[in-house]
Every structure is written in C-alpha cells, then in structure tokens.
Write a protein that holds these residues in place. Structure first.
Motif, PDB file in Angstrom:
ATOM      1  N   SER A 126       0.823  -1.205   0.000  1.00 59.50           N
ATOM      2  CA  SER A 126       0.000   0.000   0.000  1.00 59.50           C
ATOM      3  C   SER A 126       0.856   1.254   0.000  1.00 59.50           C
ATOM      4  N   TRP A 127       1.844   1.324   0.919  1.00 61.51           N
ATOM      5  CA  TRP A 127       2.634   2.545   1.046  1.00 61.51           C
ATOM      6  C   TRP A 127       3.697   2.682  -0.045  1.00 61.51           C
ATOM      7  N   SER A 128       4.259   1.574  -0.490  1.00 66.58           N
ATOM      8  CA  SER A 128       5.242   1.683  -1.572  1.00 66.58           C
ATOM      9  C   SER A 128       4.552   2.075  -2.874  1.00 66.58           C
ATOM     10  N   LEU A 129       3.325   1.583  -3.072  1.00 69.32           N
ATOM     11  CA  LEU A 129       2.561   1.966  -4.252  1.00 69.32           C
ATOM     12  C   LEU A 129       2.140   3.427  -4.185  1.00 69.32           C
ATOM     13  N   THR A 130       1.836   3.900  -2.973  1.00 66.63           N
ATOM     14  CA  THR A 130       1.469   5.303  -2.812  1.00 66.63           C
ATOM     15  C   THR A 130       2.596   6.225  -3.259  1.00 66.63           C
ATOM     16  N   PHE A 131       3.839   5.781  -3.102  1.00 69.19           N
ATOM     17  CA  PHE A 131       4.983   6.561  -3.584  1.00 69.19           C
ATOM     18  C   PHE A 131       4.851   6.803  -5.081  1.00 69.19           C
ATOM     19  N   ALA A 132       4.489   5.767  -5.824  1.00 68.88           N
ATOM     20  CA  ALA A 132       4.304   5.922  -7.273  1.00 68.88           C
ATOM     21  C   ALA A 132       3.142   6.856  -7.585  1.00 68.88           C
ATOM     22  N   LEU A 133       2.072   6.751  -6.807  1.00 71.30           N
ATOM     23  CA  LEU A 133       0.917   7.617  -7.028  1.00 71.30           C
ATOM     24  C   LEU A 133       1.262   9.087  -6.794  1.00 71.30           C
ATOM     25  N   GLU A 134       2.027   9.338  -5.745  1.00 74.27           N
ATOM     26  CA  GLU A 134       2.386  10.722  -5.415  1.00 74.27           C
ATOM     27  C   GLU A 134       3.342  11.308  -6.454  1.00 74.27           C
ATOM     28  N   LEU A 380      12.326   1.549  -6.010  1.00 79.33           N
ATOM     29  CA  LEU A 380      12.096   0.967  -7.331  1.00 79.33           C
ATOM     30  C   LEU A 380      10.609   0.821  -7.649  1.00 79.33           C
ATOM     31  N   VAL A 381       9.789   0.587  -6.620  1.00 81.51           N
ATOM     32  CA  VAL A 381       8.350   0.488  -6.845  1.00 81.51           C
ATOM     33  C   VAL A 381       7.806   1.802  -7.411  1.00 81.51           C
ATOM     34  N   GLY A 382       8.479   2.901  -7.109  1.00 85.14           N
ATOM     35  CA  GLY A 382       8.058   4.201  -7.630  1.00 85.14           C
ATOM     36  C   GLY A 382       8.052   4.275  -9.148  1.00 85.14           C
ATOM     37  N   PHE A 383       8.812   3.390  -9.794  1.00 80.39           N
ATOM     38  CA  PHE A 383       8.831   3.394 -11.256  1.00 80.39           C
ATOM     39  C   PHE A 383       7.489   2.990 -11.859  1.00 80.39           C
ATOM     40  N   LEU A 384       6.596   2.401 -11.032  1.00 79.21           N
ATOM     41  CA  LEU A 384       5.250   2.092 -11.524  1.00 79.21           C
ATOM     42  C   LEU A 384       4.512   3.361 -11.938  1.00 79.21           C
ATOM     43  N   ALA A 385       4.996   4.504 -11.480  1.00 80.03           N
ATOM     44  CA  ALA A 385       4.375   5.774 -11.869  1.00 80.03           C
ATOM     45  C   ALA A 385       4.391   5.961 -13.389  1.00 80.03           C
ATOM     46  N   PHE A 386       5.375   5.373 -14.049  1.00 75.85           N
ATOM     47  CA  PHE A 386       5.470   5.527 -15.501  1.00 75.85           C
ATOM     48  C   PHE A 386       4.351   4.791 -16.239  1.00 75.85           C
ATOM     49  N   LEU A 387       3.556   3.955 -15.503  1.00 70.60           N
ATOM     50  CA  LEU A 387       2.408   3.295 -16.128  1.00 70.60           C
ATOM     51  C   LEU A 387       1.447   4.311 -16.723  1.00 70.60           C
ATOM     52  N   ASN A 388       1.347   5.463 -16.091  1.00 68.41           N
ATOM     53  CA  ASN A 388       0.411   6.476 -16.556  1.00 68.41           C
ATOM     54  C   ASN A 388       0.785   7.058 -17.906  1.00 68.41           C
ATOM     55  N   LEU A 389       2.012   6.826 -18.333  1.00 67.26           N
ATOM     56  CA  LEU A 389       2.451   7.368 -19.622  1.00 67.26           C
ATOM     57  C   LEU A 389       2.084   6.443 -20.771  1.00 67.26           C
ATOM     58  N   SER A 390       1.691   5.200 -20.457  1.00 67.13           N
ATOM     59  CA  SER A 390       1.377   4.238 -21.508  1.00 67.13           C
ATOM     60  C   SER A 390      -0.127   4.178 -21.752  1.00 67.13           C
ATOM     61  N   GLU A 391      -0.498   3.747 -22.953  1.00 69.82           N
ATOM     62  CA  GLU A 391      -1.914   3.633 -23.287  1.00 69.82           C
ATOM     63  C   GLU A 391      -2.538   2.492 -22.483  1.00 69.82           C
ATOM     64  N   GLY A 392      -3.601   2.765 -21.781  1.00 63.45           N
ATOM     65  CA  GLY A 392      -4.246   1.749 -20.951  1.00 63.45           C
ATOM     66  C   GLY A 392      -3.618   1.584 -19.585  1.00 63.45           C
ATOM     67  N   THR A 394      -3.456   3.715 -17.193  1.00 66.34           N
ATOM     68  CA  THR A 394      -4.253   4.315 -16.121  1.00 66.34           C
ATOM     69  C   THR A 394      -5.289   3.343 -15.570  1.00 66.34           C
ATOM     70  N   VAL A 395      -5.748   2.402 -16.400  1.00 69.55           N
ATOM     71  CA  VAL A 395      -6.715   1.402 -15.927  1.00 69.55           C
ATOM     72  C   VAL A 395      -6.080   0.526 -14.859  1.00 69.55           C
ATOM     73  N   VAL A 396      -4.857   0.062 -15.141  1.00 63.63           N
ATOM     74  CA  VAL A 396      -4.127  -0.744 -14.167  1.00 63.63           C
ATOM     75  C   VAL A 396      -3.857   0.072 -12.915  1.00 63.63           C
ATOM     76  N   PHE A 397      -3.499   1.331 -13.134  1.00 61.73           N
ATOM     77  CA  PHE A 397      -3.160   2.195 -12.002  1.00 61.73           C
ATOM     78  C   PHE A 397      -4.370   2.448 -11.106  1.00 61.73           C
ATOM     79  N   ASP A 398      -5.552   2.589 -11.688  1.00 58.81           N
ATOM     80  CA  ASP A 398      -6.762   2.796 -10.888  1.00 58.81           C
ATOM     81  C   ASP A 398      -7.051   1.592  -9.991  1.00 58.81           C
ATOM     82  N   TRP A 399      -6.767   0.412 -10.508  1.00 54.89           N
ATOM     83  CA  TRP A 399      -6.944  -0.788  -9.699  1.00 54.89           C
ATOM     84  C   TRP A 399      -5.966  -0.784  -8.529  1.00 54.89           C
ATOM     85  N   LEU A 400      -4.739  -0.438  -8.826  1.00 55.06           N
ATOM     86  CA  LEU A 400      -3.734  -0.404  -7.764  1.00 55.06           C
ATOM     87  C   LEU A 400      -4.086   0.660  -6.717  1.00 55.06           C
ATOM     88  N   LEU A 401      -4.701   1.744  -7.156  1.00 49.63           N
ATOM     89  CA  LEU A 401      -5.087   2.806  -6.240  1.00 49.63           C
ATOM     90  C   LEU A 401      -6.094   2.320  -5.197  1.00 49.63           C
TER      91      LEU A 401
END
Length: 514
Positions: A126-134, A380-392, A394-401
């Motif tokens: 939860s908290w490591s993923l929040t780093f990517a969200l922030e 390193l989990v923060g690199f998941l933030a780059f998911l938002n730059l790819s097509e689709g 944001t859908v994965v990211f919303d689930w992780l949120l």
C-alpha cells in the motif's frame, strides 16, 4: 496497584534473559541496526507528512458533492473517533515495545505469524505503491503551470530526489520532513482564517453564514432518494474520510528509531492525532459553509489546483491569485507524502525481515543506520508511476489505487486486534496497565469500537456496487481485501502457523523498561 518494588524483580529477571542484541534497544540503538535519533517532533511531522495530502486537498471536493456539508462533517468526526481508538491503542503498545515497523511486528508476536505476514505485506505494498501515485500526482500538479513538459520528466526528477533523501541519516530526514510538513500546516491554518473572512462577507458573495446549509441543503441524496439516499451519501464518503486520515499511524512505524520512546511516542501520538483531527474537521466545516454541494467545479476530475475545493472557495470569493498559491502548497503536500512513503515502506520491510517474513538481507544497514536494500527496493516500486504514460496504463493504475484506499482500514482493524491481545497478555503475566509508559483511555471498549467499525467499513467499502452492479467495480473495490485473504490463506497453508498462546506472547523483545 502494583508498586515499583513489586515489579522490579520480575523485570530484572526478564532483562537478564535477554540477548545482547535485545538489550541494544535500551542502549540507544535498535536490534536491526537503525539509529534511535528521531525526536517527538520528528515523529509528529513524519505522520503529518504522510497524512495531509491529496485526500484533504482534492478528495474532499467530490465527497462534498456526494454527501453534502453536514454528512461530510459527521463522516470526518466519526472517522476521527475511529482513528483515535487506533492511535491510542498503538501508543500504548509502541511506548512499551518500540520496535521498527511496530504494529506489523505486533501482529506476528501477539496474535499469529500468518496475520503478521499478511498485514505486513499488504501494508508495505500500500505505502510503496502510494509513492508511485504521489510521483504521478506531482507531475500533473506542475501541469497547472506548464503543460508542455512531460509528466515523465517530473516523475524521474522527484524519484531521484526522494530516493537520495531517504539515504541520509534518519535525523536529517526527520528535519527535512518537519519543515516540508510545516508548509501544509501553515497553509491549512491560513485557509481557515481566509474562510472565516469569506464567510463573514469579504468577497464577491457577501455575507454567507449558513445559507448553503439551507439551500441546497445540509444533506445530499446519493444514488437513491429520501432519507435512505442521505444515509447512502454519508456512508459513501467514509472511505474518503478514512483515506484522508491514513498515515496517522506512521508514528508507530518510526518507533524503532525514536530517541527516548517512553516519552516521545505518547507525546507524538497525542499531538499528531489532535493536530490532524482539528485541522481536518475545521477545513471540512468551512468548505461546507462556503461552497454549495451542487457546485459543478466539485465534480472536476483534474488532479491539479483547479480541482481543489480550497481553490473553489477563492474562486467564488473573487480572489484570482490563490489558485497558484494552493497549487504550490499542493505540490509540497504531495512531495512530502512521497518522502514519507519511501521511509515508511522501507521500515515495514525491515520489520518483515526481522519477523522472518522477508529475506534477512533487507535488515542490513550502512554505517549511518539506513536500511540500504529496503530503501532501494521501495524506491524501485516508484517506477510504476510511468504506467500512466502508456496507453491503458491508467486502468491498471486505478486498480492499484484501490489497494491503497482500503488497506489502511485493514491495518487499523488489526492494530485494534493486536491491542486487545496485548492487554490479555499483560493480564496473563500479572502486569498492570497502570505501570506502562502510556495507558490508553477507555479500554478495552475503545479498541473493540475501532475493531468493529474498521471491519464494517472494509466489508462495505464497495456497497454502491451492489446497488448498481458492475463486476469490474466489485473487484476494484475489494482488491485489497482479496489480496490480504490470499496472502493469509497461502501463508497459513504453507507454514501451518497457529495462534500464539497467551503464555508464549513475546513481551520482552524490544521492551523499554526501567
């Protein structure tokens, strides 16, 4: 009541049975090699930095439109009472046994190793993923000023900055976090003063008073009409209120690096809770009296200052410069939260490794007491933030949120459960709670209250799905619950652990005693 002279022989005997590593806690360093250099003010601002963020500055707008001003205010006060039960319970345990990761370790020691495993990994993710969200939010906030630069540039820049900050000595980290968090506190206090002036008539709307509680009303109907719809609106925003308060418990995560935990932790618990609670309730109250819940701007899906209800207040009052100030503060809020995210998630990894739920190398520290491998993995989990730059992506990211949104309630419920077990273990050993460094009030009733409502909110967090069924939304709402159950059942089947008998509950390892 047990007198000091009656208590001394037992405590001394327990100390004599401790290993040198366990006694290091009293000597000023933790068993994991972390330095005990954080002070009470550092603990408070680490928690404030992790708590005051997008939930308050952005999330309250949509919540106000769903529930109406009075429902939203009641929701924040109610969740505040739940948080108080969690914080007081955590304070009692952490002041007595101040270990790194605190409650993730308590679950293994007081209840069941499997519970500690599932709780720890859910909370870590939860908290490591929040780093990517922030990191993503920071880039989007900067777009308010310049849309030409890619969000990816800012993700990379801020990732490097906060990774470097978390490799500094923990005392330096605490100082940086304290000053960054102070900006948010000053801003909220300034906003409250500004809101009082606006409500009194300074602005384009003239005197407002409580007219928006009369028209369009104090309670909004959500999904269905009538009194039921008003209750649905109230219950629907409990998750938003809970998400806003999440991070308050980070005081416990830093327990293993606290100087003089017997005094620092109880003080930090009290000041952190009452400080955050007062700021949140005051902010929500003034938003509710200065903005009608029917205002269209509240439904904005933007993630910069234009979506903030604080900015909407300024916009209605005719103050054009405030959005830029709020955007700057919003940026500092997100960045401070990102800084806390790396710190907290890395210490959870240390606690998991110390409990045998993660590889032992994650406990290793450098010469200044920084858990180098844990910080590296969490960064390193923060690199998941780059998911938002790819097509689709944001859908994965919303689930992780959604994992982040509900995982906090799961952790809060388990903190209350650990405290109930802790009190039973104390009674079994004949240790009076009055002899503890900090005795939580209204116990055990307060912990039962927190446990019941935290579990209830977790189970009903996606209740609107059952009113308008959507299979995708169902799994999105309960993905964190599913993750927790899968890890709990999987670990139980593999390791065959059992509930720790009261006689075997470890109240010695990491204990601070005179």
């Amino acid at each position: 009541m047990e007198t000091p002279s009656e208590k001394t022989p037992r405590v001394s005997a327990e100390k004599m049975r401790r290993s040198p590593d366990e006694q290091d806690v009293e000597a000023g360093s933790s068993k994991t090699g972390l330095d005990r250099t954080l002070q009470s003010r550092h603990l408070q601002f680490i928690a404030i930095g992790g708590t005051i963020g997008t939930g308050l500055f952005l999330g309250t707008g949509g919540a106000l439109s769903k529930a109406g001003p009075v429902s939203l205010l009641i929701a924040f006060i109610f969740i505040g009472s739940v948080v108080y039960s969690v914080m007081s319970a955590l304070g009692e345990m952490a002041a007595y046994i101040p270990v790194t990761g605190a409650f993730t370790a308590y679950a293994s020691r007081f209840v069941d190793p499997t519970l500690g495993f599932a709780m720890g990994w859910t909370y870590w993710f939860s908290w490591s993923l929040t780093f990517a969200l922030e990191l993503t939010a920071a880039g989007l906030i900067i777009h308010f000023w310049d849309e030409n630069l890619s969000v990816g540039i800012w993700i990379a820049v801020f990732w490097a900055v906060f990774t470097a900050l978390n490799y500094l000595p923990v005392k330096w980290f605490g100082e940086v976090e304290m000053w960054l968090s102070s900006i948010k506190v000053v801003t909220i206090v300034g906003f409250i003063i500004f809101s009082i002036c606006v409500n009194a008539g300074v602005g384009d709307q003239g005197y407002i008073g409580f007219k928006y509680w009369e028209n369009p009303g104090a309670f909004a109907e959500y999904l269905v009409s009538g009194a039921t719809g008003k209750f649905v609106g109230f219950w629907a925003v409990l998750i938003t209120a809970g998400f806003s308060f999440q991070g308050s418990e980070l005081v416990g995560i830093a327990a293993g690096e606290t100087e003089d935990p017997r005094k620092s932790i109880p003080s930090a618990i009290r000041w952190t809770f009452w400080g955050i609670f007062s700021l949140f309730v005051a902010t929500v109250f003034f938003l509710g009296i200065n903005i009608p819940y029917t205002n269209d701007d509240l439904l904005s899906e933007s993630q910069d200052a234009s979506a903030s209800p604080l900015v909407i207040v300024a916009k209605l009052a005719g103050v054009p410069v405030l959005p830029h100030i709020i955007n700057a503060v919003l940026l500092s809020a997100v960045l401070t939260a990102a800084n806390s995210n790396v710190y907290s998630s890395s210490r959870i990894l240390v606690a998991l490794a110390d409990s045998g739920h993660a590889p032992k190398f994650l406990k290793r520290t450098n010469r200044i007491g920084t858990p180098i491998y844990s910080v590296g993995i969490c960064s390193l989990v923060g690199f998941l933030a780059f998911l938002n730059l790819s097509e689709g992506g944001t859908v994965v990211f919303d689930w992780l949120l959604n994992i982040v949104a509900v995982a906090g309630f799961i952790s809060w419920a388990l903190i209350n459960l650990c405290h109930l077990r802790f009190m039973r273990a104390l009674a079994h050993r004949g240790i009076k709670r009055s002899a503890l460094p900090y005795a939580a009030p209204l116990q055990p009733y307060l912990s039962y209250f927190g446990l019941f409502f935290n579990v209830l909110i977790v189970l009903t967090s996606g209740f609107t799905v059952f009113m308008e069924w959507s299979t995708s939304d169902f799994f999105a709402s309960y993905v964190s619950v599913i993750l927790f159950v899968v890890m709990f059942v999987g670990h139980k089947l593999v390791c065959r652990t059992k509930i720790v008998p009261l006689a075997e509950v470890d109240l010695v390892h990491g204990c601070i005693d005179s």
